[in-house]
Motif scaffolding. Structure first.
Motif, short mmCIF file in Angstrom:
data_model
loop_
_atom_site.label_atom_id
_atom_site.label_comp_id
_atom_site.label_asym_id
_atom_site.label_seq_id
_atom_site.Cartn_x
_atom_site.Cartn_y
_atom_site.Cartn_z
N ASP A 121 42.47 40.88 40.16
CA ASP A 121 41.31 41.26 40.16
C ASP A 121 41.52 42.25 38.76
O ASP A 121 41.40 43.53 39.03
N PRO A 122 41.84 41.89 37.38
CA PRO A 122 42.16 42.74 36.33
C PRO A 122 40.83 43.41 35.85
O PRO A 122 39.62 42.97 36.14
N PRO A 123 40.91 44.44 35.04
CA PRO A 123 39.71 44.85 34.21
C PRO A 123 39.30 43.88 33.23
O PRO A 123 39.94 42.71 32.94
N ARG A 124 38.41 44.35 32.34
CA ARG A 124 37.61 43.48 31.43
C ARG A 124 38.73 42.65 30.32
O ARG A 124 38.42 41.34 30.00
N ALA A 125 39.61 43.43 30.26
CA ALA A 125 40.67 42.66 29.02
C ALA A 125 41.56 41.32 29.75
O ALA A 125 42.02 40.64 29.07
N GLY A 126 41.16 41.06 30.81
CA GLY A 126 41.70 40.19 31.87
C GLY A 126 43.16 40.29 32.01
O GLY A 126 43.65 41.55 31.79
#
Length: 404
Positions: A335-340
């Motif tokens: 579950d990464p942040p918006r940057a993937g």
């Protein structure tokens, strides 16, 4: 100038040929107004869409907390699913979401508000669209009622601790013990101010008050329940925006992981997935923030009936787990942040792990990272859109991948 809206952009603006961008307009609508550059900032609706509805909130015109209250729920659901389809198609992936899970009104348990102290008193609310002006939102249709009950206490804190020069940032999270409030941008903290702020927090029943990263009041531990575990996150720590949204993401993660004996949770935070999954699997949780992992570990140690949970502080952007490390696990939750997580997904693609639960808050980076898994032989088994930021342009995704 009169234009016809053809589609919505990713930020929710209507787009007419030119292009011309018009806020809070819908496809098929004819609108008119003055165009400055590429924007028509005050459109008058000449011919409305059949999908246009009356906004449920009386503050909608002046508040920037929501962007799509003028559109029907069905339209927003279709639009958000189409955003995901289009992002995948841009990477050569043909897939249709298996539905959308939308959180109900008045369910947001976490919000960032802005505040100022003025001659007329404290102002607390959301910024107006494309403006520094703050709109008060009594009767907000977005925030949980228990957060709205805390507004008078927040106003007292602003009146006591804000200067007249700048805006305050208030991170407010609903915990099982009451609101957990973290404020930045106020007056420098001294003994008298700390005492006054603590008194307000105590009288208002705030669970915790943090002022510029210093805890000035801890009336009760602001615990969050992650499965059977009770966790006290660090001040301002990430939490899924709604209980309904969290439940939907967890349900999809459980489905994707299946009966795996050993699960790896990447970007684990305070244990949103790791601790509930530990009811049936051993879990290794990896996160870059040591404070959040410490809270996760304390929650696990205080819970009964969970299998072993281990933790590792690691920057997964600079030092992703490599394939040899991943091969010790039967399934992965990421579950990464918006940057993937391109670097980490590259290693997952090179591993022998058979099942991956992928959670994302950005369809574009989700599509990029999914392409890596599909090229390595994974199958996209299920894809669900989770809309816990109701009436916003924000889109979240929960997907399950597997391979033999």
């Amino acid at each position: 100038m009169e234009v016809t809206i053809e589609r919505l952009g990713l930020h929710g603006d209507g787009i007419a040929p030119g292009p011309v961008y018009a806020p809070r307009c819908l496809p098929g609508e004819t609108v008119e107004g003055e165009v400055v550059g590429t924007r028509l900032d005050a459109p008058r609706i000449v011919k409305p869409s059949t999908e246009r509805v009356r906004a449920p909130c009386p503050h909608y015109k002046s508040c920037g907390g929501c962007a799509l209250q003028h559109a029907s729920d069905d339209f927003v659901s279709r639009w958000k699913q189409e955003i995901v389809r289009a992002a995948l198609a841009a990477r050569g992936i043909t897939a249709n979401p298996d539905g959308i899970e939308t959180s109900p009104p008045r369910s947001r348990r976490r919000a960032v508000l802005s505040a100022r102290r003025t001659k007329a008193g404290p102002f607390i609310g959301f910024h107006a669209p494309r403006s520094d002006a703050i709109t008060r939102v009594p009767g907000c249709e977005l925030l949980h009622p228990d957060l709205m009950k805390a507004i008078p206490a927040l106003e007292a804190l602003v009146e006591t601790g804000a200067s007249r020069k700048g805006a305050l940032r208030l991170s407010v999270t609903l915990s099982q013990a009451g609101p957990d409030v973290s404020i930045s941008g106020g007056k420098p903290l001294d003994r008298i101010l700390a005492s006054d702020l603590a008194r307000i927090a105590d009288e208002a029943g705030l669970a915790r008050l943090t002022w510029d990263d210093e805890t000035v009041a801890l009336v009760a531990a602001p615990v969050q329940a992650f499965g059977n575990a009770m966790v006290t996150p660090p001040p301002g720590a990430f939490l899924q925006a709604t209980a309904e949204g969290e439940a939907a993401l967890l349900r999809e993660a459980r489905r994707a992981v299946g009966p795996a004996a050993r699960v790896l949770d990447l970007f684990a935070g305070c244990g949103t997935f790791a601790l509930p999954l530990a009811e049936g699997s051993e879990v290794h949780a990896v996160e870059g923030d040591a404070a959040m992992l410490a809270c996760l570990d304390a929650g696990w140690r205080g819970a009964a009936g969970l299998k072993r949970v281990t933790t590792e502080t690691r920057d997964l952007f600079r030092r992703p787990l490599v394939a040899e490390e991943l091969n010790r696990f039967d399934a992965i939750v990421i579950d990464p942040p918006r940057a993937g997580a391109e670097a980490q997904m590259t290693e997952i693609a090179a591993s022998n792990v058979s099942r991956v639960a992928s959670v994302s808050c950005n369809p574009v980076t989700f599509a990029r990272d999914s392409r890596l898994l599909l090229d390595a032989g994974y199958r996209l088994e299920r894809l669900v859109v989770v809309d816990q930021f109701r009436w916003s342009t924000h889109v979240e995704i929960a997907a399950g991948f597997s391979r033999d």
